[in-house]
Design a protein around this motif. Structure first.
Motif, PDB file in Angstrom:
ATOM      1  N   LYS A  84     -20.435 -11.195   3.098  1.00 26.40           N
ATOM      2  CA  LYS A  84     -20.730 -11.179   1.663  1.00 26.40           C
ATOM      3  C   LYS A  84     -21.901 -12.115   1.340  1.00 26.40           C
ATOM      4  CE  LYS A  84     -18.587 -11.805  -2.835  1.00 26.40           C
ATOM      5  NZ  LYS A  84     -17.362 -12.161  -3.552  1.00 26.40           N
ATOM      6  N   MET A  85     -21.902 -13.306   1.929  1.00 27.41           N
ATOM      7  CA  MET A  85     -22.984 -14.250   1.676  1.00 27.41           C
ATOM      8  C   MET A  85     -24.300 -13.760   2.274  1.00 27.41           C
ATOM      9  SD  MET A  85     -23.989 -16.611   0.101  1.00 27.41           S
ATOM     10  CE  MET A  85     -23.780 -18.259  -0.370  1.00 27.41           C
ATOM     11  N   MET A  86     -24.228 -13.125   3.441  1.00 26.07           N
ATOM     12  CA  MET A  86     -25.435 -12.566   4.044  1.00 26.07           C
ATOM     13  C   MET A  86     -26.012 -11.474   3.138  1.00 26.07           C
ATOM     14  SD  MET A  86     -23.971 -12.432   7.947  1.00 26.07           S
ATOM     15  CE  MET A  86     -25.367 -11.681   8.765  1.00 26.07           C
ATOM     16  N   LEU A  87     -25.139 -10.643   2.570  1.00 24.76           N
ATOM     17  CA  LEU A  87     -25.580  -9.585   1.656  1.00 24.76           C
ATOM     18  C   LEU A  87     -26.201 -10.179   0.402  1.00 24.76           C
ATOM     19  CD1 LEU A  87     -25.838  -6.622   0.872  1.00 24.76           C
ATOM     20  CD2 LEU A  87     -23.483  -6.728  -0.001  1.00 24.76           C
ATOM     21  N   VAL A  88     -25.626 -11.234  -0.125  1.00 26.12           N
ATOM     22  CA  VAL A  88     -26.189 -11.889  -1.314  1.00 26.12           C
ATOM     23  C   VAL A  88     -27.607 -12.374  -1.022  1.00 26.12           C
ATOM     24  CG1 VAL A  88     -26.002 -13.945  -2.792  1.00 26.12           C
ATOM     25  CG2 VAL A  88     -23.991 -12.507  -2.380  1.00 26.12           C
ATOM     26  N   ARG A  89     -27.809 -12.984   0.147  1.00 24.43           N
ATOM     27  CA  ARG A  89     -29.165 -13.441   0.512  1.00 24.43           C
ATOM     28  C   ARG A  89     -30.138 -12.276   0.600  1.00 24.43           C
ATOM     29  NH1 ARG A  89     -30.863 -17.108   4.944  1.00 24.43           N
ATOM     30  NH2 ARG A  89     -29.305 -16.299   6.358  1.00 24.43           N
ATOM     31  N   ILE A  90     -29.691 -11.175   1.196  1.00 25.61           N
ATOM     32  CA  ILE A  90     -30.554  -9.997   1.323  1.00 25.61           C
ATOM     33  C   ILE A  90     -30.872  -9.415  -0.052  1.00 25.61           C
ATOM     34  CG2 ILE A  90     -30.613  -7.603   2.159  1.00 25.61           C
ATOM     35  CD1 ILE A  90     -29.019  -8.668   4.641  1.00 25.61           C
ATOM     36  N   GLN A  91     -29.882  -9.341  -0.925  1.00 26.62           N
ATOM     37  CA  GLN A  91     -30.114  -8.818  -2.275  1.00 26.62           C
ATOM     38  C   GLN A  91     -31.077  -9.700  -3.066  1.00 26.62           C
ATOM     39  OE1 GLN A  91     -25.990  -8.548  -3.478  1.00 26.62           O
ATOM     40  NE2 GLN A  91     -25.918  -6.345  -3.023  1.00 26.62           N
ATOM     41  N   ARG A  92     -30.979 -11.014  -2.878  1.00 23.99           N
ATOM     42  CA  ARG A  92     -31.924 -11.923  -3.542  1.00 23.99           C
ATOM     43  C   ARG A  92     -33.343 -11.678  -3.033  1.00 23.99           C
ATOM     44  NH1 ARG A  92     -31.642 -17.432  -3.092  1.00 23.99           N
ATOM     45  NH2 ARG A  92     -32.915 -17.529  -4.953  1.00 23.99           N
ATOM     46  N   MET A  93     -33.484 -11.458  -1.713  1.00 22.82           N
ATOM     47  CA  MET A  93     -34.811 -11.158  -1.164  1.00 22.82           C
ATOM     48  C   MET A  93     -35.345  -9.863  -1.752  1.00 22.82           C
ATOM     49  SD  MET A  93     -34.620 -12.088   2.863  1.00 22.82           S
ATOM     50  CE  MET A  93     -33.394 -13.239   3.393  1.00 22.82           C
TER      51      MET A  93
ATOM     52  N   ALA B 175     -38.188 -18.810  -1.973  1.00 18.35           N
ATOM     53  CA  ALA B 175     -38.515 -19.197  -0.604  1.00 18.35           C
ATOM     54  C   ALA B 175     -39.030 -18.015   0.217  1.00 18.35           C
ATOM     55  CB  ALA B 175     -37.292 -19.793   0.086  1.00 18.35           C
ATOM     56  N   GLU B 176     -38.760 -16.812  -0.239  1.00 13.54           N
ATOM     57  CA  GLU B 176     -39.178 -15.606   0.485  1.00 13.54           C
ATOM     58  C   GLU B 176     -40.026 -14.688  -0.390  1.00 13.54           C
ATOM     59  OE1 GLU B 176     -38.943 -14.458   3.768  1.00 13.54           O
ATOM     60  OE2 GLU B 176     -38.636 -16.603   3.941  1.00 13.54           O
ATOM     61  N   GLU B 177     -40.794 -15.278  -1.308  1.00  7.88           N
ATOM     62  CA  GLU B 177     -41.688 -14.477  -2.137  1.00  7.88           C
ATOM     63  C   GLU B 177     -43.076 -15.091  -2.068  1.00  7.88           C
ATOM     64  OE1 GLU B 177     -42.841 -11.330  -4.015  1.00  7.88           O
ATOM     65  OE2 GLU B 177     -40.788 -11.548  -3.382  1.00  7.88           O
ATOM     66  N   PRO B 178     -44.052 -14.493  -1.441  1.00  6.19           N
ATOM     67  CA  PRO B 178     -43.963 -13.225  -0.723  1.00  6.19           C
ATOM     68  C   PRO B 178     -43.083 -13.371   0.521  1.00  6.19           C
ATOM     69  CG  PRO B 178     -46.068 -14.263  -0.269  1.00  6.19           C
ATOM     70  CD  PRO B 178     -45.376 -15.123  -1.289  1.00  6.19           C
ATOM     71  N   PRO B 179     -42.616 -12.252   1.054  1.00  5.59           N
ATOM     72  CA  PRO B 179     -41.726 -12.318   2.220  1.00  5.59           C
ATOM     73  C   PRO B 179     -42.420 -12.913   3.450  1.00  5.59           C
ATOM     74  CG  PRO B 179     -41.762 -10.106   1.278  1.00  5.59           C
ATOM     75  CD  PRO B 179     -42.836 -10.887   0.604  1.00  5.59           C
TER      76      PRO B 179
ATOM     77  N   CYS C  44     -38.671 -17.361  17.550  1.00  7.26           N
ATOM     78  CA  CYS C  44     -38.950 -16.690  16.285  1.00  7.26           C
ATOM     79  C   CYS C  44     -40.131 -17.383  15.630  1.00  7.26           C
ATOM     80  CB  CYS C  44     -37.729 -16.736  15.365  1.00  7.26           C
ATOM     81  SG  CYS C  44     -38.051 -15.971  13.756  1.00  7.26           S
ATOM     82  N   HIS C  45     -41.226 -16.645  15.483  1.00  5.59           N
ATOM     83  CA  HIS C  45     -42.391 -17.156  14.776  1.00  5.59           C
ATOM     84  C   HIS C  45     -42.290 -16.693  13.332  1.00  5.59           C
ATOM     85  CE1 HIS C  45     -46.547 -17.202  13.266  1.00  5.59           C
ATOM     86  NE2 HIS C  45     -46.592 -18.326  13.961  1.00  5.59           N
ATOM     87  N   ARG C  46     -42.500 -17.623  12.417  1.00  6.16           N
ATOM     88  CA  ARG C  46     -42.456 -17.309  10.988  1.00  6.16           C
ATOM     89  C   ARG C  46     -43.775 -17.720  10.366  1.00  6.16           C
ATOM     90  NH1 ARG C  46     -40.734 -20.794   6.352  1.00  6.16           N
ATOM     91  NH2 ARG C  46     -40.423 -19.376   4.616  1.00  6.16           N
ATOM     92  N   SER C  47     -44.373 -16.794   9.639  1.00  3.94           N
ATOM     93  CA  SER C  47     -45.584 -17.067   8.882  1.00  3.94           C
ATOM     94  C   SER C  47     -45.292 -16.740   7.429  1.00  3.94           C
ATOM     95  CB  SER C  47     -46.732 -16.203   9.413  1.00  3.94           C
ATOM     96  OG  SER C  47     -47.871 -16.363   8.602  1.00  3.94           O
ATOM     97  N   HIS C  48     -45.586 -17.694   6.549  1.00  2.00           N
ATOM     98  CA  HIS C  48     -45.284 -17.484   5.131  1.00  2.00           C
ATOM     99  C   HIS C  48     -46.488 -17.878   4.289  1.00  2.00           C
ATOM    100  CE1 HIS C  48     -43.317 -18.423   1.199  1.00  2.00           C
ATOM    101  NE2 HIS C  48     -42.818 -17.241   1.476  1.00  2.00           N
ATOM    102  N   ALA C  49     -46.799 -17.024   3.328  1.00  2.00           N
ATOM    103  CA  ALA C  49     -47.940 -17.235   2.444  1.00  2.00           C
ATOM    104  C   ALA C  49     -49.196 -17.420   3.299  1.00  2.00           C
ATOM    105  CB  ALA C  49     -47.685 -18.395   1.487  1.00  2.00           C
TER     106      ALA C  49
ATOM    107  N   ASN D 106     -38.419 -24.577   4.106  1.00  2.00           N
ATOM    108  CA  ASN D 106     -37.158 -23.863   3.909  1.00  2.00           C
ATOM    109  C   ASN D 106     -36.871 -23.045   5.162  1.00  2.00           C
ATOM    110  OD1 ASN D 106     -38.127 -21.000   3.651  1.00  2.00           O
ATOM    111  ND2 ASN D 106     -39.269 -21.909   1.968  1.00  2.00           N
ATOM    112  N   MET D 107     -35.663 -22.590   5.251  1.00  2.00           N
ATOM    113  CA  MET D 107     -35.283 -21.741   6.387  1.00  2.00           C
ATOM    114  C   MET D 107     -34.440 -20.597   5.811  1.00  2.00           C
ATOM    115  SD  MET D 107     -33.758 -22.887  10.072  1.00  2.00           S
ATOM    116  CE  MET D 107     -32.376 -23.774   9.407  1.00  2.00           C
ATOM    117  N   ALA D 108     -35.127 -19.643   5.241  1.00  2.00           N
ATOM    118  CA  ALA D 108     -34.457 -18.543   4.550  1.00  2.00           C
ATOM    119  C   ALA D 108     -34.409 -17.264   5.373  1.00  2.00           C
ATOM    120  CB  ALA D 108     -35.153 -18.272   3.203  1.00  2.00           C
ATOM    121  N   ILE D 109     -34.928 -17.296   6.583  1.00  2.00           N
ATOM    122  CA  ILE D 109     -34.924 -16.098   7.425  1.00  2.00           C
ATOM    123  C   ILE D 109     -33.617 -16.022   8.222  1.00  2.00           C
ATOM    124  CG2 ILE D 109     -37.432 -16.035   7.603  1.00  2.00           C
ATOM    125  CD1 ILE D 109     -37.110 -17.264  10.452  1.00  2.00           C
ATOM    126  N   PHE D 110     -33.401 -14.873   8.833  1.00  2.00           N
ATOM    127  CA  PHE D 110     -32.248 -14.680   9.708  1.00  2.00           C
ATOM    128  C   PHE D 110     -32.702 -14.739  11.169  1.00  2.00           C
ATOM    129  CE2 PHE D 110     -30.814 -12.560   5.812  1.00  2.00           C
ATOM    130  CZ  PHE D 110     -29.540 -13.075   5.678  1.00  2.00           C
TER     131      PHE D 110
END
Length: 187
Positions: free
Chosen positions: A88-97, A104-108, A137-142, A182-186
């Motif tokens: 349920k919490m994982m789904l909430v995070r996905i729905q927020r994205m 934290a994930e805008e842009p993704p 896991c490499h993450r690039s944001h903005a 932040n660490m908003a990715i899975f």
């Protein structure tokens, strides 16, 4: 969590069952497909890889003296983790994205998950499989934010209708302090 001090059990299939190599190949393909779902931001399809009662857990790794190495990774329920989520919490995070309201994930984030070193730790009589995989896991944001995460994952998978479902995932980072904003990715 999987006992790392115990020897890895050798998978001996029953007559007509998959060989250990066939199982390894199938699970490796499963993990590759999962990584692509994450990197292509197909989050609802990714969530479908998990059981309804999933536990998604990322403990905080501790710096401890070598004589206390058993305390380095706190067991579930004994410390404040980075993530302790159910489906349920994982789904909430996905729905927020999806909503565009998760700052934290805008842009993704753009991610690249590399998963390897698959080890089948144990296969239970009912077909439940305990695995361990290493990941980068490499993450690039903005424009300027980048991060590289490394670690391992311990999963419990169940065969469901000819596919695999993850009922428990424990993610252990190789660092104990995350310097990202932040660490908003899975993982």
């Amino acid at each position: 969590m999987i006992d790392h001090d115990a020897e890895t059990e050798v998978f001996a299939p029953a007559a007509g069952a998959k060989t250990s190599q066939e199982l390894w190949t199938e699970l490796n393909s499963f993990y590759i497909a999962e990584a692509w779902l994450l990197d292509e931001r197909k989050m609802h399809e990714w969530l479908d890889l998990f059981t309804e009662d999933v536990l998604y857990f990322m403990p905080r790794r501790k710096n401890v003296p070598s004589r206390e190495s058993h305390r380095e990774i706190p067991p579930y329920g004994t410390d404040l983790p980075f993530f302790d989520e159910d489906r349920k919490m994982m789904l909430v995070r996905i729905q927020r994205m999806d909503s565009g309201m998760a700052w934290a994930e805008e842009p993704p984030s753009r991610t690249r998950h590399l998963v390897g070193n698959l080890v089948v730790e144990r296969v239970e009589e009912d077909g439940t499989v305990h695995t361990k995989t290493a990941f980068l896991c490499h993450r690039s944001h903005a424009e300027y934010d980048t991060a590289l995460y490394s670690g391992y994952r311990e999963d419990i998978l169940h065969p469901v209708d000819g596919s695999w479902k993850i009922s428990r995932r424990t993610i252990v980072l190789d660092v104990n302090v995350v310097l990202d904003k932040n660490m908003a990715i899975f993982f």
